[in-house]
Write an enzyme that holds these catalytic residues in place. Structure first.
Site, PDB file in Angstrom:
ATOM      1  N   GLY A  12       0.932  -1.076  -0.140  1.00  0.00           N
ATOM      2  CA  GLY A  12       0.123  -0.034   0.112  1.00  0.00           C
ATOM      3  C   GLY A  12       0.881   1.235  -0.002  1.00  0.00           C
ATOM      4  NE  ARG A 297     -12.977  10.426   8.459  1.00  0.00           N
ATOM      5  CZ  ARG A 297     -12.285  10.050   7.502  1.00  0.00           C
ATOM      6  NH1 ARG A 297     -11.351   8.933   7.913  1.00  0.00           N
ATOM      7  NH2 ARG A 297     -12.238  10.356   6.278  1.00  0.00           N
ATOM      8  CB  SER A 417      -5.357   7.666   6.757  1.00  0.00           C
ATOM      9  OG  SER A 417      -6.251   7.972   5.447  1.00  0.00           O
TER      10      SER A 417
END
Lengths: 650, 248
Positions: A12, A297, A417
């Protein structure tokens, strides 16, 4: 060039950023991934990447970004790392632009930025609504180029099983499972980086991809590495319900003006468009006039829970609210949010450009992860040459990206992120190379039996798994584990339920022994891997649930109503700074504060003293018969740069 | 509402073994997609004859049509299985592996040829380094709109599965790679090696292998204008041919 090399597990953003940076520094890299790295979970990130480039002339700066990040994380993040990350963010965005990321542009041709949660600035660069995919592709292309040049070797369709440790407990390689041939063998590496992402699959259905089982980091934990802040699991306010997965509806939908609402009347059976404006309850805008729909969030998810469960105002009485973009033109929406609106339409059959979307909260991200180290400078930044950066508590074993724990504290801000993944990969690389250049014994010279024994250990484990002939289907057992976690370790946490969950997890662990390995063939058989991953998910669920049980407070995503300090509505966080200042100077004038505020501040201060600490889970092996589990302890957090204070977003 | 859904799945135990069809009848659950049904089969791998069999092997990851992993042939049409909703499919539902790649097992195939093609066309930006060299070029929004669309290609294989020219025997690079060469040839710095990409496309397996059937653009789940890309690269290749002639 020496024969030394680094093994990177996971392709990733973090793994690819580390791979390309180390290759640039001349280090050979063996890159190992379950699948072609281009298919890694980073592709699912939608909304964007944060960096205070200040294109809009709002006076944004890396220090404000740093403050927003630390405040967003409820002060549990390690501040020097956050500061260094935020100061590098504009450079990272420029780098990704140079590497070909198709970021959206302003009329003048500059990078465009949009708003995201937890900040009042336009700080988020984006490529449509598939920013993670676009960033990943750019790094994938760089790594492919190095592959052609021979500095990077890729082993896709391979799974990491565990670290190879030499007699001193230093990591000197990795045990690898070929997912096609089934072969298990050890690969030599002078350092190993786990860039293996998060553990969403512990919750079964989440916004995570299928490979996000947390199995690699759990394996490191079972080998003795510390695990940090496991109980801090981010619930994203907006996801699309699905049987196989809960698909993300990006925060960028709200960043571009999307409004969250429910009908004011419980059980209103009208379609959303039939409900007139004054009968709609824009609860985030009403309750948080300053941040509105762009509260962080943790706040957003809790409010949706509150409006649906406590107020009973969810759409059709269910745990769902409307996310409304229909006030924008189709052209605007297609240019800026195209990808995610197409996904919504494909999976629900409803056109979100015409009808408000129905969304609900879902497990999204783990702020916690494997514990890693760093070396700070006097200015409170990071010494990029230090081999300690991102090193786990096992020497030579590193972690990066969502797999690590220290950047997002108790709650991650949207679009941080992608930044933390690329940042950690790039930042750690010089230090890892320094480490490799100075290892006391190169992996090449480590006695061969260290590797053969490590391989043999895992070969035996897998052949035992293949022999399992009980009556539990591993996939069905996984569904039960997930159900427990979803029911009891989610937005609202209660100690009695957490205790019961830990008992349940022990039951699952016992039932795991009775699994039937439903496929025992040798070729391209995913079942034994899944059985092993399920074991690790069970171990990880203990870390999460036990950490949650023991942390008797309310911080960030970890909400225990019983321990809510109930901030007075008219309280201002600056008052607390004054209170602390007076206290430090030994001149506390209690009468200068409203009694309710004073009482709150005293409780807040006492709570921080006890709980503003990293949760550390260390694996303790069980005695005969029992599998063992996490021992929980607490560690200080470096909070030297921004004084902790109560959060407020209204 | 039906009580059950029937799946006819083309299975193959290994790369070299013979394929066979197996039928599964599973309980109908509203809002299912093909993947959630394959997961149900995993959790109870029983075929229509009531025999316990091995769970079906397939590839998947993101489940939201952005990773490209779960491509297969569903009711004769190549597509991602995550976005194939059961309610919208004719029953029984047939699942087959893609035919243009070697089968690994059941519905999983080996698409490494597509990634190799990305190497051939040098689908990357050549960077001087990853240190701070300031911002990239300013680019007009309409440049981004074209490039972004091309860059959404997830190497899923739909375009080449649908292509009559692409097969297991030849070495055609396929529409995806041609379109990627267009993407990089329009990038302000990646175009520095545009000619090298054109050289590749002039060789055997290059753009001349395209038979202009235009199936690729129909099959692309991301609506990438693949035929436009092929036409554009055709023009660039012709231009280079002419330049070569005048140079000679």
């Amino acid at each position: 060039m020496s024969k030394q090399r680094v093994i990177v597990i996971g392709g990733g953003l973090a793994g690819l950023a580390a791979t390309m940076k180390m290759a640039e520094l001349g280090m050979s890299v063996l890159l190992i991934s379950f699948q072609p790295v281009k298919r890694s979970h980073s592709v699912c990130a939608q909304g964007g990447i944060n960096g205070a480039v200040n294109i809009k002339g709002e006076g944004d700066s890396p220090d404000i970004h740093f403050y927003d990040t630390v405040k967003g994380g409820d002060f549990l993040a390690h501040q020097p790392l956050c500061k260094d990350m935020c100061h590098h963010a504009p450079y990272i965005i420029n780098l990704m632009d140079r590497l070909g990321v198709t970021f959206n542009r302003t009329a003048e041709g500059n990078l465009d930025f949009r708003r995201f949660g937890g900040t009042l600035y336009h700080r988020t660069a984006f490529a449509g609504a598939t920013t993670g995919q676009q960033l990943l592709y750019a790094l994938d292309e760089q790594v492919r180029h190095y592959e052609v040049q021979g500095l990077v070797e890729k082993m896709e369709w391979h799974e990491y099983l565990g670290a190879v440790l030499n007699n001193d407990g230093r990591c000197v390689g990795a045990v690898i499972h070929n997912l096609r041939s089934g072969e298990i063998r050890s690969e030599k590496g002078d350092a190993v980086i786990l860039a293996t992402g998060g553990p969403g699959m512990v919750y079964g259905r989440s916004t995570n991809s299928m490979v996000c089982t947390g199995t690699a980091t759990t394996s490191a934990y079972l080998q003795g590495a510390k695990y940090g802040n496991g109980e801090f699991i981010q619930i994203h306010p907006s996801a699309i319900p699905g049987r196989d997965k809960l698909r993300l509806m990006s925060e960028s939908a709200r960043g571009e003006g999307g409004r969250v609402w429910v009908p004011r009347k419980a059980g209103d059976a009208r379609t959303p468009k039939q409900i007139p404006e004054k009968e709609r309850f824009y609860f985030l805008e009403e309750r948080y006039p300053l941040f509105g729909n762009l509260v962080p969030r943790d706040v957003g998810a809790r409010e949706i829970y509150d409006i649906c469960v406590n107020d009973g105002l969810g759409v059709n009485g269910e745990m769902k609210v409307y996310l409304d973009l229909t006030h924008h033109t189709r052209e605007f929406l297609d240019k800026r949010l195209g990808g995610i609106l197409e996904i919504y339409e494909k999976f629900t059959g409803v056109d979100p450009r015409e009808e408000p979307m129905e969304i609900f909260p879902a497990v999204h991200y783990s702020m916690g992860g494997i514990w890693t180290d760093y070396t700070r400078t006097e200015e409170g930044l990071i010494d990029h040459q230090s081999p300690q950066n991102q090193m786990t508590s096992i020497t030579g074993l590193y972690a990066a990206g969502e797999a690590d724990y220290q950047y997002h504290g108790g709650n991650r801000l949207g679009a941080n992120s992608l930044l933390s993944c690329i940042y950690t990969g790039l930042m750690m690389s010089p230090g890892v190379v320094n480490y490799v250049n100075n290892v006391p014994e190169a992996a090449e010279d480590v006695p061969e039996n260290v590797y053969t024994e490590a391989s043999k250990n895992w070969q035996n484990k897998y052949s035992e798994i293949k022999k399992m002939s009980g009556n539990e289907n591993p996939y069905a057992l996984h569904r039960e584990l997930a159900e427990q976690m979803i029911s009891n370790v989610l937005i609202v946490r209660e100690n009695s339920k957490l205790e019961a969950t830990l008992d349940k997890i022990d039951e699952f662990e016992a039932r795991w022994q009775n699994i039937k390995c439903v496929d025992t063939t040798d070729w391209s058989n995913p079942v034994p891997s899944f059985v092993n991953q399920l074991w690790n998910m069970i171990q990880l669920s203990k870390i999460i649930a036990k950490g949650a049980l023991l942390r008797d407070e309310f911080r960030g995503s970890h909400y225990k109503p019983e321990f809510d300090l109930n901030q007075p509505g008219d309280f201002k966080p600056e008052t607390y700074l004054e209170f602390e200042e007076q206290k430090t100077a030994g001149q506390l004038n209690e009468s200068a504060f409203a009694p309710a505020h004073l009482d709150y501040m005293k409780r807040f201060s006492a709570n921080n003293k006890k709980w503003l600490k990293t949760t550390i889970a260390t694996y303790k092996a069980g005695t005969s018969g029992s599998a063992g589990g996490p021992e929980i302890s607490y560690e200080e957090v470096d909070e030297s740069l921004i004084a902790p204070r109560p959060r407020k977003y209204d | 509402m039906p009580d059950t859904v029937t799946f006819k799945i083309k299975r193959q135990d290994s790369e070299s073994s013979k394929s066979y069809w197996e039928t599964f009848v599973i309980p109908y659950i509203p809002n299912s997609n093909v993947i959630s049904c394959l997961m149900d089969i995993q959790a109870n791998p029983e075929n229509s004859k009531g025999e316990q069999v091995t769970p079906v092997v397939w590839e998947c990851n993101c489940l939201e049509e952005v990773c490209g992993s779960c491509t297969m042939v569903i009711n004769g049409k190549v597509r991602q299985s995550c976005s194939a909703l059961v309610d919208q499919l004719e029953k029984p539902i047939t699942l087959e592996p893609m035919s243009k790649f070697p089968v690994v097992r059941d519905l999983a195939v080996d698409r490494s040829r597509m990634f190799a093609a990305l190497k051939k066309v040098k689908a990357w930006v050549t960077a001087d380094g990853y240190h701070d060299l300031g911002p990239g070029d300013r680019l007009p929004p309409n440049h981004q709109e074209v490039a972004y669309k091309l860059s959404e290609c997830m190497t899923c294989g739909c375009c080449v599965e649908a292509c009559p020219q692409y097969n297991l025997e030849n070495n055609f690079v396929g529409a995806a790679a041609i379109s990627q060469s267009r993407l990089f040839n329009m990038h302000p710095t990646a175009k520095n090696i545009a000619d090298e990409r054109l050289d590749t496309l002039m060789q055997e397996g290059g753009i001349a292998d395209c038979g202009n059937a235009q199936n690729c653009v129909e099959a692309c789940p991301k609506s990438i204008p693949l035929t436009e890309s092929i036409a554009e690269m055709g023009r660039q290749v012709s231009g280079k041919l002419w330049r070569n002639i005048f140079k000679a």
